[in-house]
Design a protein around this motif. Sequence first.
Motif, short mmCIF file in Angstrom:
data_model
loop_
_atom_site.label_atom_id
_atom_site.label_comp_id
_atom_site.label_asym_id
_atom_site.label_seq_id
_atom_site.Cartn_x
_atom_site.Cartn_y
_atom_site.Cartn_z
N LEU A 57 -0.82 -0.59 -43.95
CA LEU A 57 -0.59 -1.41 -45.16
C LEU A 57 -0.81 -2.92 -44.64
N ARG A 58 -0.48 -2.96 -43.30
CA ARG A 58 -0.59 -4.56 -42.43
C ARG A 58 -1.75 -5.08 -42.85
N GLU A 59 -2.75 -4.10 -42.50
CA GLU A 59 -4.49 -4.50 -42.71
C GLU A 59 -4.62 -4.81 -44.24
N LEU A 60 -4.50 -3.95 -45.08
CA LEU A 60 -4.70 -4.02 -46.47
C LEU A 60 -4.05 -5.56 -46.98
N LEU A 61 -2.90 -5.85 -46.80
CA LEU A 61 -1.83 -6.98 -47.28
C LEU A 61 -2.36 -8.17 -46.37
N ALA A 62 -3.03 -8.02 -45.14
CA ALA A 62 -3.09 -8.94 -43.95
C ALA A 62 -2.02 -9.72 -43.66
N ILE A 63 -0.84 -8.88 -43.51
CA ILE A 63 0.68 -9.25 -43.21
C ILE A 63 0.70 -10.19 -41.92
N PRO A 64 1.06 -11.29 -42.08
CA PRO A 64 1.18 -12.14 -40.99
C PRO A 64 2.14 -11.63 -39.86
N PRO A 65 2.26 -12.09 -38.60
CA PRO A 65 3.21 -11.72 -37.62
C PRO A 65 4.34 -12.41 -38.18
N GLY A 66 5.39 -11.70 -37.59
CA GLY A 66 6.85 -12.36 -38.03
C GLY A 66 7.68 -11.41 -39.17
N TYR A 67 6.84 -10.43 -39.75
CA TYR A 67 7.20 -9.81 -40.63
C TYR A 67 7.59 -8.28 -40.39
N LYS A 68 8.60 -7.63 -40.76
CA LYS A 68 8.80 -6.26 -40.61
C LYS A 68 8.24 -5.53 -41.74
N VAL A 69 7.86 -4.26 -41.76
CA VAL A 69 7.72 -3.55 -42.84
C VAL A 69 8.56 -2.42 -42.83
N LEU A 70 9.37 -1.88 -43.88
CA LEU A 70 10.19 -0.82 -43.78
C LEU A 70 10.00 0.10 -44.97
N GLY A 259 -10.36 -1.99 -50.58
CA GLY A 259 -9.21 -2.79 -50.24
C GLY A 259 -8.93 -3.38 -51.49
N LEU A 260 -8.08 -4.64 -51.39
CA LEU A 260 -7.31 -5.04 -52.50
C LEU A 260 -8.13 -6.05 -53.46
N ALA A 261 -9.15 -6.43 -52.61
CA ALA A 261 -10.24 -7.24 -53.45
C ALA A 261 -11.16 -6.42 -54.60
N GLU A 262 -11.22 -5.29 -54.13
CA GLU A 262 -12.04 -4.46 -55.09
C GLU A 262 -10.88 -3.90 -56.03
N MET A 263 -9.58 -3.71 -55.82
CA MET A 263 -8.63 -3.33 -56.68
C MET A 263 -8.56 -4.22 -57.85
#
Length: 361
Positions: A57-70, A259-263
Motif C-alpha cells: 500500500l505504501r508503494e502504491l500510494l507513495a506514502i511519505p515517511p511520517g505517516y502510520k498505516v492502520l 498501479g494507480l496511474a493505470e487505474m
Amino acid sequence: MSRAWNFSAGPAALPEDVLQRAQAELLDWNGARASVMEVSHRGKAFMEMAARAEADLRELLAIPPGYKVLFLQGGATQHFAQIPMNLCADGQRADYVVNGHWGEKAASEASFYADAHVAASSKADGYTSIPDRAKWELDPRAAYVHITTNETIHGVEMQGSPDVGDVPLIADMSSDILSHPLDVSKFGLIYAGAQKNIGPSGLVLMIVREDLLERHPRPLPRIFRYAEYAAADSMLNTPNTWGWYLAGLTFQWLKHQGGLAEMERRNRTKAELLYAAIDASGGYYGNRVQPAARSRMNVIFNLQDAVLEPVFVAEAEKAGLLALKGHRALGGIRASLYNAVPVEAAVALRDFMAEFRRTHG
Ligand code: PMP
C-alpha cells in the motif's frame, strides 16, 4: 457458472484474480494446512502477510515517511465519531465541507465531540456540485478540515486536494481511494471503509500523520485511541484477518495491473463512456451533476420517464448487469465503477443503455 458485471456501490466487485487466489488458498494458506482465517494473527506467517500488505500500500500510494498505516474495524461510520474523539477537544471547532450524504453524516456524528461547523455545503443545489473553495468559511484554529472526496450516493467527486493552509486536512476516501494517484502529503488523515476499492466490509484503512497521533484531547479507553493501534501495529486486539488478507491480495493485484496511474486511466475511460452515452441521449438519460464534479466511481442518472427506471434495472439484471438501482434516497440508476469493474463492463452497460432506449424510446 458465469459471473455477471457487478455495478454494486458497496460491498462491491472484487478483482476476479483476487477471488480466485483466495479460493485456491482457502483450505491451505501459505503451507499452514489451515485457512488464513484460522491461524493466529500473532503468528509469523500472518505478521509477514500483514507487513507486506502495508508495504504494498505504501508503494502504491507513495506514502511519505511520517505517516502510520492502520488496519481498523467499525466501518467508516464509526470513524465519523472516532476521529473527533481522538483529535478535537470538547467543543473545539472542526470544519466540515459537505457535498453529499456522507459528509453530512460525518459532521452530524462529530457534533457529539466537537463544534462541527459546516464550513461549506452544496445542499442547496441538491449536492450536484463541489462548494467553491473561495467560499469555504474555514477557521485557522479548527482542529481539522474534513472533506469527502467522493460522495457515493450523489455521484460527486472532488478533483485534486484543496489547500486548507496549516490546518490538517482529513478525507473520507471510502469510495475513491486507490482509484488514482494521490499526494498523501497534502493530508493529515485519510480513511476508507474497505468494501469498494480495497476488499470486504469490516475493514477500515487509515493513513495518519504521526503528529496527529500525539493529540490527547480527552481520556479515552485504549480501544478507541488511534495512537494505541499505531503502537501495536493495528493488533491492539484481534484484527479482521480475512479482510486484511484480501486487502493485501488487492494491493498485489493493483501493482500487477500497473498501479494507480493505470487505474486512473481505466477509471476515466469507464466513466467517460457512460457520461458520453447519457449526454448524447437527447435527454432520454440525464445526470444533473456539474460536469467538473462528476464522479468517476459512481455514475448516477435518471430516465426521462421515471416509470421505466425499475424496468431498466430489471432488464439490465437479466442481461447480466447487476446492482444498478440508485440509492433509495435519490432513486434513479447508479453504476459504480470501482477498480475491479473492467472497461468491458462499462462497454456492456453503454450498449445496454443504447438498446434499452431503442426498444423503450
Ligand atoms: N463514506 C462514504 C463515502 C461511503 O460511501 C460510505 C458507505 N457507502 C460510508 C462512508 C459508510 O461506510 P461504512 O458502511 O463502512 O460505515
